[in-house]
Design a protein around this motif. Structure first.
Motif, PDB file in Angstrom:
ATOM      1  N   ALA A  16       0.928  -1.213  -0.069  1.00 15.33           N
ATOM      2  CA  ALA A  16      -0.198   0.069   0.028  1.00 15.33           C
ATOM      3  C   ALA A  16       0.928   1.243   0.067  1.00 15.33           C
ATOM      4  O   ALA A  16       1.987   1.425   0.840  1.00 15.33           O
ATOM      5  N   ASN A  17       0.449   2.132  -0.962  1.00 17.83           N
ATOM      6  CA  ASN A  17       1.163   3.530  -0.616  1.00 17.83           C
ATOM      7  C   ASN A  17       0.241   4.620   0.209  1.00 17.83           C
ATOM      8  O   ASN A  17       0.918   5.310   0.459  1.00 17.83           O
ATOM      9  N   ARG A  18      -1.043   4.119   0.467  1.00 15.49           N
ATOM     10  CA  ARG A  18      -1.728   4.771   1.190  1.00 15.49           C
ATOM     11  C   ARG A  18      -2.911   3.707   1.573  1.00 15.49           C
ATOM     12  O   ARG A  18      -3.125   2.820   0.587  1.00 15.49           O
ATOM     13  N   MET A  19      -3.711   4.208   2.511  1.00 15.75           N
ATOM     14  CA  MET A  19      -4.853   3.212   2.984  1.00 15.75           C
ATOM     15  C   MET A  19      -6.323   3.893   2.882  1.00 15.75           C
ATOM     16  O   MET A  19      -6.888   4.160   3.791  1.00 15.75           O
ATOM     17  N   PRO A  20      -6.945   4.200   1.649  1.00 14.85           N
ATOM     18  CA  PRO A  20      -8.185   4.679   1.871  1.00 14.85           C
ATOM     19  C   PRO A  20      -9.356   3.870   2.312  1.00 14.85           C
ATOM     20  O   PRO A  20      -9.123   2.902   1.556  1.00 14.85           O
ATOM     21  N   PRO A  21      -9.929   4.055   3.184  1.00 19.75           N
ATOM     22  CA  PRO A  21     -10.740   3.016   3.912  1.00 19.75           C
ATOM     23  C   PRO A  21     -11.661   2.238   2.788  1.00 19.75           C
ATOM     24  O   PRO A  21     -11.795   0.974   2.928  1.00 19.75           O
ATOM     25  N   GLY A  22     -12.418   2.921   1.964  1.00 13.50           N
ATOM     26  CA  GLY A  22     -13.180   2.380   0.877  1.00 13.50           C
ATOM     27  C   GLY A  22     -12.406   1.301   0.004  1.00 13.50           C
ATOM     28  O   GLY A  22     -12.932   0.115  -0.111  1.00 13.50           O
ATOM     29  N   GLU A  23     -11.300   1.548  -0.644  1.00 15.43           N
ATOM     30  CA  GLU A  23     -10.489   0.733  -1.301  1.00 15.43           C
ATOM     31  C   GLU A  23      -9.907  -0.417  -0.383  1.00 15.43           C
ATOM     32  O   GLU A  23     -10.052  -1.659  -0.991  1.00 15.43           O
ATOM     33  N   VAL A  24      -9.723  -0.196   0.946  1.00 14.38           N
ATOM     34  CA  VAL A  24      -9.057  -1.099   1.582  1.00 14.38           C
ATOM     35  C   VAL A  24     -10.155  -2.231   1.708  1.00 14.38           C
ATOM     36  O   VAL A  24      -9.896  -3.274   1.817  1.00 14.38           O
ATOM     37  N   ALA A  25     -11.308  -1.637   2.113  1.00 14.66           N
ATOM     38  CA  ALA A  25     -12.397  -2.602   2.471  1.00 14.66           C
ATOM     39  C   ALA A  25     -12.857  -3.420   1.302  1.00 14.66           C
ATOM     40  O   ALA A  25     -12.964  -4.728   1.575  1.00 14.66           O
ATOM     41  N   ALA A  26     -12.893  -2.835   0.028  1.00 10.74           N
ATOM     42  CA  ALA A  26     -13.106  -3.570  -1.292  1.00 10.74           C
ATOM     43  C   ALA A  26     -12.015  -4.745  -1.486  1.00 10.74           C
ATOM     44  O   ALA A  26     -12.362  -5.867  -1.656  1.00 10.74           O
TER      45      ALA A  26
END
Length: 240
Positions: free
Chosen positions: A159-169
């Protein structure tokens, strides 16, 4: 007439530069206050322990959490995380409490070798007790490229960053089940990797922001003084 026109252009340019420097100084002061406010919350947060669901439902600030539940499949390796001057990754794994709340748990830091070969991760599984600080995720810099990319090891993503929506998907979690805050696992608990409760890893402390703010304001003042001196000299040279 030409000289007057040139002076107006010079003053317009000076004003634009001064405003730009002042805005940068204000931004640095704002970052200083934000980070100091975060640090000031740390001790009060330890004074009250909440379950995960209650901590997530409370107003957003640091919370000390203790709860029981299970670790879920899937591991994120957050890139570009330093520790004691060394480059590395932070290991995150989702956790679901017995009450149904879900959070990414910071399991600690691992060094990244020079050839950037990702280390083999042993995921946590089964029931577990967690305790730690519910806090904002680490700073990740400018958002460039994909947020998540699959790693060679199955079930692991870089991960370069952890946007919650993308991580959940990506982790096959229910939509909107993840919040932006992560759980900084108590270093006293067994398991995981090298970790601490440093709230400002990979970023500048408040004092550094103050120093930069002073520099930007000093530059603005310097431009103003230079502009005034040039104006004074121009008026002296002008025919009366």
């Amino acid at each position: 007439m030409m000289r007057k026109h040139t002076r107006l252009i010079g003053w317009a340019a000076a004003v634009v530069v001064i405003i730009g420097f002042c805005q940068l100084g204000r931004w640095q002061l704002q970052r200083m206050h934000e980070k100091q406010a975060l640090l000031d919350q740390q001790l009060p947060a330890r004074a009250q322990t909440l379950g995960l669901a209650d901590a997530q439902a409370a107003p957003p600030q640091l919370r000390w959490v203790e709860d029981h539940g299970s670790f879920l499949p899937g591991t994120l390796l957050l890139d570009n995380q330093t520790r004691e001057g060394r480059a590395g990754i932070k290991v995150y794994q989702p956790f679901r409490s017995d009450g149904g709340a879900v959070v990414l748990v910071d399991l600690g830091w691992l060094p990244m070798p020079a050839d950037r070969t990702l280390p083999t991760i042993t995921p946590r599984d089964g029931a577990a007790r967690i305790a730690g600080l519910l806090a904002p995720p680490p700073a990740t810099g400018i958002a460039l490229g994909l947020a998540l990319a699959p790693a060679p090891q199955p079930g692991v993503w870089l991960a370069n960053r952890m946007p919650p929506g993308e991580v959940a998907a990506t982790l096959s979690l229910p939509p909107r089940s993840l919040r932006s805050a992560v759980l900084r696992l108590d270093p006293a608990l067994p398991g995981g990797y090298a970790r601490d409760l440093d709230l400002l890893p990979n970023t500048m402390p408040p004092s550094r922001h103050l120093g930069y703010a002073v520099q930007w304001f000093a530059l603005a003042l310097t431009v103003l003084i230079v502009a005034l001196i040039l104006e004074w000299r121009s008026r002296r040279r002008s025919p009366r």
